[in-house]
Design a protein around this motif. Structure first.
Motif, PDB file in Angstrom:
ATOM      1  N   LEU A  22     -31.190  29.683  13.034  1.00 30.18           N
ATOM      2  CA  LEU A  22     -30.009  29.231  13.763  1.00 30.18           C
ATOM      3  C   LEU A  22     -29.083  30.400  14.102  1.00 30.18           C
ATOM      4  O   LEU A  22     -28.557  30.509  15.221  1.00 30.18           O
ATOM      5  CB  LEU A  22     -29.272  28.174  12.946  1.00 30.18           C
ATOM      6  N   SER A  23     -28.887  31.285  13.138  1.00 26.26           N
ATOM      7  CA  SER A  23     -27.978  32.394  13.424  1.00 26.26           C
ATOM      8  C   SER A  23     -28.610  33.362  14.432  1.00 26.26           C
ATOM      9  O   SER A  23     -27.920  34.074  15.154  1.00 26.26           O
ATOM     10  CB  SER A  23     -27.579  33.118  12.139  1.00 26.26           C
TER      11      SER A  23
ATOM     12  N   PHE B 283     -39.905  37.514   9.920  1.00 26.82           N
ATOM     13  CA  PHE B 283     -38.521  37.849  10.295  1.00 26.82           C
ATOM     14  C   PHE B 283     -37.574  36.699   9.933  1.00 26.82           C
ATOM     15  O   PHE B 283     -36.513  36.898   9.347  1.00 26.82           O
ATOM     16  CB  PHE B 283     -38.441  38.152  11.792  1.00 26.82           C
ATOM     17  N   PHE B 284     -38.034  35.474  10.257  1.00 27.25           N
ATOM     18  CA  PHE B 284     -37.151  34.327  10.020  1.00 27.25           C
ATOM     19  C   PHE B 284     -37.032  33.962   8.540  1.00 27.25           C
ATOM     20  O   PHE B 284     -36.208  33.141   8.169  1.00 27.25           O
ATOM     21  CB  PHE B 284     -37.594  33.120  10.853  1.00 27.25           C
ATOM     22  N   GLN B 285     -37.862  34.574   7.713  1.00 27.28           N
ATOM     23  CA  GLN B 285     -37.655  34.381   6.270  1.00 27.28           C
ATOM     24  C   GLN B 285     -36.429  35.149   5.789  1.00 27.28           C
ATOM     25  O   GLN B 285     -35.839  34.828   4.780  1.00 27.28           O
ATOM     26  CB  GLN B 285     -38.897  34.806   5.493  1.00 27.28           C
ATOM     27  N   GLU B 286     -36.056  36.162   6.561  1.00 24.77           N
ATOM     28  CA  GLU B 286     -34.887  36.947   6.155  1.00 24.77           C
ATOM     29  C   GLU B 286     -33.636  36.592   6.954  1.00 24.77           C
ATOM     30  O   GLU B 286     -32.526  36.667   6.455  1.00 24.77           O
ATOM     31  CB  GLU B 286     -35.189  38.446   6.294  1.00 24.77           C
ATOM     32  N   VAL B 287     -33.854  36.241   8.219  1.00 24.00           N
ATOM     33  CA  VAL B 287     -32.715  35.879   9.070  1.00 24.00           C
ATOM     34  C   VAL B 287     -32.846  34.415   9.453  1.00 24.00           C
ATOM     35  O   VAL B 287     -33.897  34.006   9.952  1.00 24.00           O
ATOM     36  CB  VAL B 287     -32.691  36.744  10.348  1.00 24.00           C
ATOM     37  N   PRO B 288     -31.797  33.626   9.213  1.00 28.97           N
ATOM     38  CA  PRO B 288     -31.892  32.201   9.573  1.00 28.97           C
ATOM     39  C   PRO B 288     -32.092  32.033  11.084  1.00 28.97           C
ATOM     40  O   PRO B 288     -31.457  32.748  11.880  1.00 28.97           O
ATOM     41  CB  PRO B 288     -30.541  31.631   9.148  1.00 28.97           C
TER      42      PRO B 288
ATOM     43  N   GLY C 242     -27.971  38.370  16.302  1.00 32.61           N
ATOM     44  CA  GLY C 242     -27.740  37.248  17.224  1.00 32.61           C
ATOM     45  C   GLY C 242     -28.332  37.629  18.569  1.00 32.61           C
ATOM     46  O   GLY C 242     -27.936  38.610  19.179  1.00 32.61           O
ATOM     47  N   ILE C 243     -29.299  36.831  19.050  1.00 29.44           N
ATOM     48  CA  ILE C 243     -30.073  37.220  20.241  1.00 29.44           C
ATOM     49  C   ILE C 243     -29.288  37.064  21.537  1.00 29.44           C
ATOM     50  O   ILE C 243     -29.638  37.647  22.557  1.00 29.44           O
ATOM     51  CB  ILE C 243     -31.400  36.412  20.295  1.00 29.44           C
ATOM     52  N   LEU C 244     -28.198  36.276  21.499  1.00 32.12           N
ATOM     53  CA  LEU C 244     -27.529  35.949  22.773  1.00 32.12           C
ATOM     54  C   LEU C 244     -27.140  37.155  23.631  1.00 32.12           C
ATOM     55  O   LEU C 244     -27.311  37.106  24.857  1.00 32.12           O
ATOM     56  CB  LEU C 244     -26.314  35.056  22.515  1.00 32.12           C
TER      57      LEU C 244
ATOM     58  N   THR D 200     -23.770  35.871  18.334  1.00 32.89           N
ATOM     59  CA  THR D 200     -23.239  36.566  19.500  1.00 32.89           C
ATOM     60  C   THR D 200     -23.156  38.079  19.297  1.00 32.89           C
ATOM     61  O   THR D 200     -22.612  38.788  20.129  1.00 32.89           O
ATOM     62  CB  THR D 200     -21.841  36.038  19.853  1.00 32.89           C
ATOM     63  N   GLU D 201     -23.653  38.554  18.168  1.00 35.38           N
ATOM     64  CA  GLU D 201     -23.649  40.004  17.916  1.00 35.38           C
ATOM     65  C   GLU D 201     -25.064  40.474  17.642  1.00 35.38           C
ATOM     66  O   GLU D 201     -25.766  39.904  16.809  1.00 35.38           O
ATOM     67  CB  GLU D 201     -22.771  40.331  16.687  1.00 35.38           C
TER      68      GLU D 201
END
Ligand SMILES: Nc1ncnc2c1ncn2[C@@H]1O[C@H](COP(=O)(O)OP(=O)(O)OP(=O)(O)O)[C@@H](O)[C@H]1O
Ligand SMILES: [Mg+2]
Lengths: 305, 252
Positions: free
Chosen positions: A57-58, A50-55, A77-79, A63-64
């Motif tokens: 940090l983001s 998953f993190f290979q596609e989504v950074p 955005g997990i927040l 926030t979305e």
């Protein structure tokens, strides 16, 4: 039979069985260890891809959360999911800890034996009610009652769901804390009464501190269930990821998202599919941190008797 | 002639149907040591616990009769048991320190009775620990857990804890039965000192101990008070045959 062979081990069924038992038990223990590792491995590998596609940090600062939108509009955005989960968990803790602890203190230190004999099994039955029942209880009873006082309240809202989750975990806190308090030996209570303590003083200043590590363990177990609770929040809190601290709004928790995504029509290779694991990993980290914190607190305040 | 600290009349106690104390009548002298002896199960602990109403905590206990402390019947409805137990402290058979620090054990009593001032608490803790002949051994580790002390030290801590609420009367239920001879000797010595300021009632299975430390001795048997007299007289010249049989080891 010669005398010198008197104590020689013979191949009886009893001896063979005895020799096999540790191996069987070891195999069983191994099974659960292997399963645990398999789960963590799957979780990790899907999360990594998953993190290979989504950074990263983001993911943790975004926030979305619009995972289920069309690809062009997808944001991870997990927040908002974390906020929803925390709102439910904190709300449940506010409901369940005081009530659960008070019930435990009553049962352990004040209730006559007859009352305790009835109430304790009732608590244990309550703990076994399927959570979907609490979910419908939330939307058919709690939400309408809340809307009576707050007419503008959303039909799906975090408040109602967190109250229902709180009610669900009360029996767990009450029952486990009561066990911990009852385990405090009577001779310590006698010493306190002998100095002129009231019942309340014995309960709060002697028994509760002595049982603290068990009591905190009960909080952690119960709140881990609250964090992981899925049914109630799916039914009563809504399905809109929402970065808010306002419990009257509609929110979505991490688990509720995972159910929603998994029950939708998604392919195994899609990023949405992988995001389920990333959210699952986040959840895992949350419960892990909570457990570590609880262990630290319990060790810090332990009074050993 | 000394004053009576405690005066018991027509005391009867039942555990359910079991008649555990039968028509007990006894006057206990102020600032003296009174020993309670008798075979196991004769009601010594039960009697001792009626004196600060610890039996109230057991369900199914019925008590009748009068126990006067300073001319007030402690079984009167208007008596506040918490205040009574503050006046009449108790030390139990097995040391039972709270699972707290040494300091907090001793300070617990004064704190629940309203003392907040840190300086005063420090003073009370020191005075009580000195009173229980424990100060020198623990003064450098007041913050340590009480459960880490030796059995004899724990029992002296329990005595210090009882002294800290400044009782007038101290009830001790076989306080040395779990201790080694040296700790026992220390506690016996302590009892001798404490009797200058406190009225002490002590249960013991050890007749030499009763003879060594007490001024008066009461012999119980099956819930009856058989004989009560000056310790010297009771041991050298018992009036009742049953007392003589017991103290000479012929039964019990
Ligand atoms: N909580 C209780 N419920 C019912 N019976 C009790 C209870 N406590 C004591 N008894 C009974 O009352 C009688 C007196 O008991 P008690 O403990 O006063 O004896 P004791 O003289 O202190 O004996 P010991 O020397 O063994 O300590 C005994 O027959 C005992 O079985
Ligand atoms: Mg006894």
């Amino acid at each position: 039979m010669s005398q010198s062979n008197r104590f020689k081990r013979k191949k009886t069924f009893r001896n063979t069985l005895e020799g096999m038992i540790p191996k069987i038990l070891l195999a069983c223990a191994f099974l659960s260890i292997i399963t645990t590792f398999a789960i963590i491995f799957t979780l990790l590998s899907e999360t990594v891809s998953f993190f290979q596609e989504v950074p990263f940090l983001s993911f943790i600062t975004g926030t979305e959360w619009t995972a289920l939108f069309s690809e062009a509009q997808q944001q991870f955005g997990i927040l908002p999911l974390v906020a929803g989960t925390l709102l439910i968990t904190v709300g449940a803790a506010i409901v369940a800890i005081p009530v659960g602890l008070a019930s435990a203190i009553y049962l352990s230190e004040f209730a006559p034996e007859r009352v305790r004999k009835v109430l304790k099994p009732v608590l244990e039955v309550l703990a076994g009610i399927p959570t979907i029942v609490y979910g419908y209880f939330a939307i058919t009873v709690i939400t309408p009652m809340l809307r009576f006082f707050m007419p503008e309240l959303n039909f799906f809202n975090a408040l109602s769901a967190s109250i229902a989750v709180g009610i669900m975990i009360i029996p767990m806190i009450a029952s486990l804390s009561e066990d911990a308090m009852r385990a405090v030996p009577d001779h310590i209570r006698e010493a306190a009464y002998g100095l002129g303590s009231t019942r309340l003083e014995v309960a709060l200043k002697i028994v509760l501190p002595a049982a603290l590590s068990g009591v905190i363990a009960s909080f952690v177990l119960a709140l881990s269930r609250a964090i992981g609770e899925t049914m109630i929040v799916t039914i009563a809190a809504g399905a809109t990821p929402n970065l808010t601290a306002n419990p009257t709004e509609t929110v979505q928790t991490m688990t509720a998202f995972m159910v929603q995504a998994a029950s939708g029509d998604i392919s195994f290779q899609s990023i949405v599919y992988k995001s389920i694991y990333a959210v699952g990993m986040t959840l895992f980290v949350f419960t892990l941190v909570m457990n570590l914190m609880a262990q630290w607190i319990a060790r810090r305040f332990r009074e050993e008797y | 002639m000394k004053h009576h600290a405690i005066s018991v009349q027509d005391l009867n106690l039942y555990y359910g149907d079991k008649h555990a104390l039968k028509d007990i009548k006894i006057d206990i002298e102020e600032k003296s040591v009174t020993a309670l002896i008798g075979p196991s199960g004769c009601g010594k602990s039960t009697f001792l616990r009626t004196l600060n109403r610890m039996n109230d905590l057991i369900s199914g206990v019925k008590i009748s009769g009068v126990i006067n402390v300073h001319d007030q019947n402690i079984y009167d409805n208007e008596v506040e048991v918490e205040m009574l137990r503050k006046q009449i402290g108790m030390v139990f058979q097995a040391p039972n320190p709270f699972p707290k620090s040494i300091y907090d054990n001793v300070a617990y009593g004064p704190r629940i009775h309203g003392m907040r001032n840190k300086n005063e608490l420090d003073q009370i803790v020191e005075k009580s620990l000195r009173g229980a002949a424990l100060w020198d051994e623990v003064k450098d580790r007041l913050k340590d857990r009480a459960t880490g002390l030796s059995g004899g030290q724990q029992q002296r801590l329990c005595i210090a804890r009882a002294l800290a609420v400044e009782p007038e009367i101290l009830l001790m239920d076989e306080p040395t039965s779990a201790l080694d001879p040296i700790s026992t000797a220390k506690i016996e010595e302590l009892v001798q000192e404490l009797k200058q300021n406190y009225t002490i009632v002590i249960v013991t299975h050890n007749m030499q101990q009763a003879a060594r430390i007490s001024d008066k001795t009461a012999f119980f048997l099956n819930g009856d008070l058989i004989e009560y007299n000056d310790t010297d007289t009771l041991f050298s010249n018992p009036e009742d045959q049953k007392t003589e049989d017991y103290i000479t080891g012929r039964f019990g």
